[in-house]
Design an enzyme around this catalytic site. Structure first.
Site, mmCIF file in Angstrom:
data_model
loop_
_atom_site.group_PDB
_atom_site.id
_atom_site.type_symbol
_atom_site.label_atom_id
_atom_site.label_comp_id
_atom_site.label_asym_id
_atom_site.label_seq_id
_atom_site.Cartn_x
_atom_site.Cartn_y
_atom_site.Cartn_z
ATOM 1 C CE LYS A 169 -1.678 3.020 2.536
ATOM 2 N NZ LYS A 169 -1.603 4.147 1.576
ATOM 3 N N GLY A 200 -4.732 3.504 -1.960
ATOM 4 C CA GLY A 200 -5.789 3.798 -0.997
ATOM 5 C C GLY A 200 -5.239 4.512 0.213
ATOM 6 N N GLY A 202 -4.641 5.182 4.367
ATOM 7 C CA GLY A 202 -4.261 4.365 5.510
ATOM 8 C C GLY A 202 -5.478 3.852 6.252
ATOM 9 C CB VAL A 205 -5.958 0.209 1.670
ATOM 10 C CG1 VAL A 205 -5.081 -0.959 1.265
ATOM 11 C CG2 VAL A 205 -7.012 0.474 0.599
ATOM 12 N N GLY A 206 -4.924 0.560 4.643
ATOM 13 C CA GLY A 206 -3.852 0.274 5.618
ATOM 14 C C GLY A 206 -4.372 -0.472 6.834
ATOM 15 C CD GLU A 244 13.533 1.088 9.060
ATOM 16 O OE1 GLU A 244 14.106 2.146 9.376
ATOM 17 O OE2 GLU A 244 14.001 -0.026 9.311
ATOM 18 C CB CYS A 278 13.169 9.619 7.698
ATOM 19 S SG CYS A 278 14.207 8.565 6.669
ATOM 20 C CD GLU A 378 9.993 13.231 10.777
ATOM 21 O OE1 GLU A 378 8.863 12.741 10.925
ATOM 22 O OE2 GLU A 378 10.946 12.599 10.282
HETATM 23 P P1 NAD Z 1 2.445 8.720 7.182
HETATM 24 O O1 NAD Z 1 2.792 7.996 8.429
HETATM 25 O O2 NAD Z 1 1.419 9.769 7.227
HETATM 26 O O3 NAD Z 1 1.988 7.697 6.054
HETATM 27 C C1 NAD Z 1 2.799 6.622 5.650
HETATM 28 C C2 NAD Z 1 1.934 5.553 5.013
HETATM 29 O O4 NAD Z 1 1.063 5.015 6.001
HETATM 30 C C3 NAD Z 1 1.034 6.067 3.885
HETATM 31 O O5 NAD Z 1 0.973 5.085 2.883
HETATM 32 C C4 NAD Z 1 -0.302 6.219 4.583
HETATM 33 O O6 NAD Z 1 -1.403 6.126 3.707
HETATM 34 C C5 NAD Z 1 -0.272 5.029 5.529
HETATM 35 N N1 NAD Z 1 -1.181 5.086 6.685
HETATM 36 C C6 NAD Z 1 -1.723 6.172 7.275
HETATM 37 N N2 NAD Z 1 -2.535 5.791 8.290
HETATM 38 C C7 NAD Z 1 -2.481 4.425 8.353
HETATM 39 C C8 NAD Z 1 -3.092 3.453 9.180
HETATM 40 N N3 NAD Z 1 -3.918 3.775 10.175
HETATM 41 N N4 NAD Z 1 -2.831 2.150 8.951
HETATM 42 C C9 NAD Z 1 -1.977 1.788 7.971
HETATM 43 N N5 NAD Z 1 -1.389 2.668 7.139
HETATM 44 C C10 NAD Z 1 -1.618 3.978 7.331
HETATM 45 O O7 NAD Z 1 3.845 9.284 6.648
HETATM 46 P P2 NAD Z 1 4.089 10.209 5.393
HETATM 47 O O8 NAD Z 1 3.592 11.578 5.726
HETATM 48 O O9 NAD Z 1 3.620 9.530 4.171
HETATM 49 O O10 NAD Z 1 5.699 10.218 5.345
HETATM 50 C C11 NAD Z 1 6.482 11.044 6.151
HETATM 51 C C12 NAD Z 1 6.961 10.298 7.392
HETATM 52 O O11 NAD Z 1 7.667 9.106 7.009
HETATM 53 C C13 NAD Z 1 7.942 11.089 8.218
HETATM 54 O O12 NAD Z 1 7.611 10.952 9.576
HETATM 55 C C14 NAD Z 1 9.278 10.430 7.923
HETATM 56 O O13 NAD Z 1 10.257 10.573 8.930
HETATM 57 C C15 NAD Z 1 8.872 9.016 7.762
HETATM 58 N N6 NAD Z 1 9.910 8.275 7.027
HETATM 59 C C16 NAD Z 1 10.726 7.404 7.694
HETATM 60 C C17 NAD Z 1 11.736 6.740 7.020
HETATM 61 C C18 NAD Z 1 12.664 5.771 7.716
HETATM 62 O O14 NAD Z 1 13.365 5.022 7.038
HETATM 63 N N7 NAD Z 1 12.702 5.736 9.028
HETATM 64 C C19 NAD Z 1 11.933 6.971 5.662
HETATM 65 C C20 NAD Z 1 11.073 7.863 5.009
HETATM 66 C C21 NAD Z 1 10.062 8.512 5.700
#
Ligand code: NAD
Length: 475
Positions: A169, A200, A202, A205-206, A244, A278, A378
C-alpha cells in the site's frame, strides 16, 4: 489529467472496487495532474487473498529462482529510468540529483539483495539441531511519499528474497510514481499474486492490512504516530512488524571542524530531498566558542542555495510535496518564532521569486533551546535549528535528548574523535564527515532506536525481518 483507477492484483491491473477519488496537483504550479481511485476494504481483501494463494508455491521457490526475479525487477526499473525521474519531478517535486540517487538506489537494492540472498545460509547445524529460516507469510508493505519508489523497493526486495508474497500500500500521494513502478514489476514476469499493489488511504486499506489474520508481517515506513497505530492493530494477530519511523537527528559540529566542509555538509543533510528526509540532520549542534563563525557561514551559504523548479538541473531545493505539507511547515516556522528562537535566514512564506507553489524558504533558526517544539518535533521541511553547546559531553547529551534515534551526523577533522562520539549517539546509523551517497552496498543495517522504529533494513538484516526460525531435531 491522468486517471489511475486500477490496482494490481493477481498479476493483472484490475478496476477498483472502492470509488472515492483523490486529485493530485503539481507542487510547482498547483495544476491538476492525476486523479487516483482509492481502494477500499474489498480491494485490500482481494489482494491479501491473491498473495495468500501465491504464497503456497512462491515460498517453495529456490534461491536461484528468487535471485532471477530480483534481477528482472532491477532491469525493468532501469529500462524506464528516465520516465521514473520525470514522474518523480512532476508529481513529487524531486530535484534532479536526489531523484537520480533515489531511483538508481531503488533499482540497486534488488541487485544488492540478490547478492545477499545468494550468499546467505537458510539452514545451519547447531549441535543436533538444524536451524532453518522459512518465509514468514504474506507481508504487507506500507510506504510514505517522500521517496516513494525507493521506499517500496527497499521492502519489496528483501520480502521477495525471503520467499514472502506481498501486498503493497504505497502512499496515496505518489500514485503516478507507483503506477510506473508497478508496470516495471509486471514486466519482470513474476508469478501472479506474488506482488499485489492497492492504492488507498491508511484508514481504508492500511487498517485492513495491519489487522487481517492472513497477513503475517507488516513492514511500514512513515510517521511515528501511524507506526504506533499499526503496531497496536498488528498486536491482535501477533504480526511481525518492522517500523521505519520519524527522526529529529542531530548534526554535531565538533570544535575542531573545518567549516569549509561542515557548513555545506550541514545544508546538504539538513535540506536533503527538499527537507523531506527522515534522516535529515535538522538539529545543528554548534560549539559556543565558534557560534558567530558558524552563523555567519550558514547565512552566506543558505543565501546561495538555489530554490526553484525541480525541472531545472541546478535546483538544490524544490517544493514541498503539497499545500498541506507547505502549511504544516509554515506552522512550525511560526511556532519557532513564537517560542523565542531567532531567525537567521528564511522565515514564513515563499521565496520572493516563487510567489506560487509549495515552496518554503530555506530557514535557519539560531538561539534554539532543545526543549522548543522546533527542536523536538519532526518538521519535514527545510528548517534547521542551531543549538549551542559548551562541552562535547553536553553536545552528546543534547543529541540524545530526543524521543527519536534514527540517525546521527558528526563533523570533525579528527576521525578517531568522531568515531568515539558516534559510539555514544543513540541512533541506528551515524555518519562522520560522510553524506548518504552510501546506500546498502555492503548490507549494513539501517533503522531506528527509540521511537524511530523497530527492526532493520538492508542486507541479511533486512531479509531476516521476513523470516521465521525453526529448529528441527531428528532422532
Ligand atoms: P504517514 O505515516 O502519514 O503515512 C505513511 C503511510 O502510512 C502512507 O501510505 C499512509 O497512507 C499510511 N497510513 C496512514 N494511516 C495508516 C493506518 N492507520 N494504517 C496503515 N497505514 C496507514 O507518513 P508520510 O507523511 O507519508 O511520510 C512522512 C513520514 O515518514 C515522516 O515521519 C518520515 O520521517 C517518515 N519516514 C521514515 C523513514 C525511515 O526510514 N525511518 C523513511 C522515510 C520517511
Amino acid at each position: 489529467m491522468k486517471i489511475i483507477d486500477r490496482h494490481y492484483i493477481d498479476g493483472r491491473f484490475v478496476p477498483s472496487h472502492g470509488t472515492a477519488t483523490l486529485d493530485l496537483a503539481s507542487p510547482v504550479t498547483l495544476a491538476p495532474l492525476a486523479r487516483v481511485t482509492l481502494g477500499d476494504e474489498v480491494d485490500a481483501r482481494r489482494a491479501i487473498g491473491a498473495a495468500r494463494r501465491a504464497f503456497a508455491s512462491y515460498s517453495k521457490t529456490s534461491v536461484q529462482e528468487r535471485a532471477g526475479y530480483l534481477q528482472a525487477i532491477h532491469d525493468a526499473i532501469l529500462a524506464r529510468f528516465d520516465e521514473h525521474i520525470a514522474v518523480r519531478t512532476e508529481e513529487y517535486g524531486g530535484v534532479a540529483k536526489h531523484s537520480r540517487f533515489s531511483i538508481a538506489g531503488a533499482a540497486k537494492v534488488f541487485l544488492n539483495m540478490k547478492k545477499t540472498l545468494e550468499a546467505m545460509p537458510f539452514s545451519k547445524k547447531l549441535g543436533e539441531a538444524e536451524v532453518v529460516s522459512v518465509p514468514v507469510g504474506v507481508a504487507a508493505l506500507i510506504t510514505p511519499w517522500n521517496s516513494a519508489v525507493f521506499m517500496v523497493c527497499n521492502k519489496l526486495a528483501p520480502a521477495l528474497a525471503a520467499g514472502c508474497t506481498v501486498v503493497v500500500k504505497p502512499s496515496e500521494l505518489s500514485a503516478q510514481q507507483t503506477r510506473l513502478l508497478v508496470e516495471c514489476i509486471h514486466a519482470a514476469g513474476l508469478p501472479p499474486g506474488v506482488v499485489n499493489i492497492v492504492n488507498g488511504t491508511g484508514e481504508a486499506v492500511g487498517n485492513v492490512l495491519s489487522m487481517h489474520p492472513d497477513v503475517a508481517k507488516v513492514s511500514f515506513t512513515g510517521s511515528t504516530a501511524v507506526g504506533k497505530t499499526i503496531m497496536r492493530n498488528a498486536a491482535e494477530t501477533m504480526k511481525r512488524v518492522t517500523l521505519e519511523l520519524g527522526g529529529k537527528s542531530a548534526h554535531i559540529v565538533l570544535d575542531d571542524a573545518d567549516l569549509a566542509q561542515a557548513i555545506p555538509f550541514a545544508l546538504a543533510v539538513g535540506f536533503a530531498n527538499n527537507g523531506q528526509a527522515c534522516i535529515a540532520g535538522t538539529r545543528l549542534l554548534v560549539p559556543r566558542s565558534r557560534l558567530d563563525e558558524v552563523t555567519a557561514a550558514l547565512a552566506e551559504a543558505v543565501a546561495q542555495w538555489k530554490v526553484g523548479s525541480p525541472a531545472d538541473a541546478d535546483t538544490q531545493l524544490g517544493p514541498l510535496v503539497n499545500e498541506r505539507q507547505y502549511e504544516r511547515v509554515q506552522a512550525y516556522i511560526r511556532r519557532g518564532i513564537e517560542e523565542g528562537a531567532r531567525l537567521l535566514v528564511g522565515g514564513p512564506g515563499r521565496p520572493s521569486h516563487l510567489p506560487t507553489g509549495c515552496f518554503a524558504r530555506p530557514t535557519v533558526f539560531v538561539d534554539v533551546d532543545n526543549r522548543m517544539t522546533i527542536a523536538r518535533e519532526e518538521i519535514f521541511g527545510p528548517v534547521l535549528a542551531v543549538i549551542a553547546y559548551d562541552t562535547e559531553e553536553e553536545a552528546i547529551a543534547i543529541a540524545n535528548d530526543s524521543i527519536y534515534g534514527l540517525q546521527g551526523w558528526i563533523s570533525t577533522t579528527n576521525a578517531a574523535r568522531g568515531r568515539a562520539v558516534a559510539e555514544r549517539i543513540d541512533a541506528g546509523m551515524v555518519m562522520v564527515n560522510r553524506g548518504f551517497d552510501l546506500l546498502d552496498e555492503a548490507g549494513a543495517p539501517a533503522g531506528g532506536f527509540k521511537q524511530s522504529g523497530i527492526g532493520r533494513e538492508f542486507g541479511e538484516y533486512g531479509i531476516r525481518e521476513y523470516l521465521e526460525l525453526k529448529s528441527v531435531f531428528v532422532e
